[in-house]
Design an enzyme around this catalytic site. Structure first.
Site, PDB file in Angstrom:
ATOM      1  CG  ASN A  58      72.800  35.027  56.051  1.00  0.00           C
ATOM      2  OD1 ASN A  58      73.148  33.884  56.367  1.00  0.00           O
ATOM      3  ND2 ASN A  58      73.647  35.934  55.606  1.00  0.00           N
ATOM      4  CE  LYS A  60      74.859  37.774  58.590  1.00  0.00           C
ATOM      5  NZ  LYS A  60      75.377  39.106  58.751  1.00  0.00           N
ATOM      6  CG  HIS A 143      76.503  37.647  53.011  1.00  0.00           C
ATOM      7  ND1 HIS A 143      77.403  38.181  53.904  1.00  0.00           N
ATOM      8  CD2 HIS A 143      75.266  37.994  53.462  1.00  0.00           C
ATOM      9  CE1 HIS A 143      76.736  38.822  54.859  1.00  0.00           C
ATOM     10  NE2 HIS A 143      75.435  38.717  54.609  1.00  0.00           N
ATOM     11  CD  GLU A 145      78.647  38.357  57.357  1.00  0.00           C
ATOM     12  OE1 GLU A 145      78.185  37.199  57.348  1.00  0.00           O
ATOM     13  OE2 GLU A 145      78.060  39.313  57.922  1.00  0.00           O
ATOM     14  CD  GLU A 215      72.640  41.466  53.146  1.00  0.00           C
ATOM     15  OE1 GLU A 215      71.744  41.261  53.965  1.00  0.00           O
ATOM     16  OE2 GLU A 215      73.704  40.820  53.131  1.00  0.00           O
ATOM     17  CB  SER A 261      71.169  46.746  61.328  1.00  0.00           C
ATOM     18  OG  SER A 261      72.531  46.432  61.571  1.00  0.00           O
TER      19      SER A 261
HETATM   20  P1  13P Z   1      72.311  41.822  60.179  1.00  0.00           P
HETATM   21  O1  13P Z   1      70.808  41.799  60.033  1.00  0.00           O
HETATM   22  O2  13P Z   1      72.781  41.060  61.380  1.00  0.00           O
HETATM   23  O3  13P Z   1      72.860  43.199  60.087  1.00  0.00           O
HETATM   24  O4  13P Z   1      72.884  41.022  58.930  1.00  0.00           O
HETATM   25  C1  13P Z   1      72.441  41.340  57.672  1.00  0.00           C
HETATM   26  C2  13P Z   1      72.966  40.336  56.731  1.00  0.00           C
HETATM   27  O5  13P Z   1      74.148  40.246  56.494  1.00  0.00           O
HETATM   28  C3  13P Z   1      72.008  39.426  56.105  1.00  0.00           C
HETATM   29  O6  13P Z   1      72.605  38.719  55.093  1.00  0.00           O
END
Ligand code: 13P
Length: 300
Positions: A58, A60, A143, A145, A215, A261
């Protein structure tokens, strides 16, 4: 021990898709009768082998189109022999580039969100049918976010998931708790509720195009990873929710990823867990060698 009908289902499913797995399943269980408790772990591992692990990046809000092309050119040779499904979910403006760069490869392309309407007065939004027509195969919904910064709720996540399925996409549905909720001891309930609402109206047949990504919000982009036990525990709880909503066959078949992470170092242990079927990767998906190392871990 699992009931006879459930084991039978496994074998039938396995025989349909993977005769080697079916054969070993029979070997492990002998006649399809009771499974001694000591062998339950083996059975869980066999179930895992019947599912396809999926490693999805992802990206982002990272990478311009030219940067996306460069990253994909680096990733392609490193993952070409992957033993799991490989997906990159990229910003809308990178989709054309990503589709072009991955043509004829084993890398699938996804978007990071979609609107629930097919078209209309929704300035700045993108519909699932638009994505489908481009050749996009996957879309992320829910997600954290999106939920945290852009007002997505369980209900809008359900609508976006519905739209993704209706357009023919495979949906990577994200669920997960905040740290406060974990500390309150309500992770399982919360994640179950998120899952149930998002899957409202989704048929068992459509569920084959759903991947769930667990997540934990406190582990996203923080460098703080859930332990493999924590990750597995919640993935197993989600699988139980699927068994309750649908049936054991659906629960055994659904891909449930861990995200938060995950990196080249911790991937091995996380993806080896019996209920963790790959990962949804943020930061580490932006570095080709790291992403490839995670793909390799999930290919074992
Ligand atoms: P990170 O791997 O940067 O923690 O992000 C995880 C994530 O939000 C994948 O959608």
């Amino acid at each position: 021990p699992r009931p006879f009908s459930c084991l039978l289902n496994h074998v039938l499913n396995a025989a349909r898709g993977n005769s080697r797995a079916a054969f070993s399943l029979i070997l492990i269980n002998g006649p399809l009768g009771a499974v001694p408790p000591g062998q339950r772990k083996d059975l869980l591992r066999m179930n895992k082998q019947l599912r396809k692990a999926v490693i999805a990046g992802n990206w982002k809000m990272n990478k311009t189109p030219s940067e996306a092309k460069a990253l994909l050119e680096e990733i392609k040779p490193l993952v070409k022999d992957a033993g799991c499904d490989v997906v990159v979910c990229v910003p809308y403006v990178d989709l054309c580039t990503a589709l072009e760069a991955t043509k004829g490869t084993n890398i699938g392309v996804g978007a990071e969100n979609c609107h629930w309407a097919e078209s209309g007065a929704f300035t700045g939004e993108i519909s699932a049918v638009m994505l489908k027509e481009m050749g996009v195969q996957y879309v992320i919904t829910g997600h954290s976010e999106r939920r945290t910064y852009f007002g997505d709720t369980d209900v809008t996540v359900q609508k976006r998931t519905r739209a993704g399925l209706d357009a023919g996409l495979t949906v990577i549905l994200c669920v997960g708790e905040y740290l406060e909720q974990r500390e309150q001891g309500i992770t399982a309930e919360l994640v179950a509720m998120q899952t149930k609402i998002a899957l409202g109206g989704v048929s068992k047949e459509e569920l084959k195009r759903i991947i769930i990504a667990y997540e934990p919000v406190w582990a996203i982009g923080t460098g703080k990873t859930a332990t493999s036990e924590q990750a597995n525990e919640v993935c197993a709880q989600i699988r139980k929710v699927i068994a309750d909503l649908y049936d054991q066959e659906a629960a055994d078949g659904i891909t449930i990823q861990y995200g938060g992470s995950m990196n080249a170092k911790n991937a091995d242990e996380l993806v080896a867990q019996p209920d963790v079927d790959g990962g949804l990767i943020g930061g580490a998906a932006l570095k080709a060698p790291d992403f490839a190392a995670i793909v390799k871990a999930a290919s074992k």
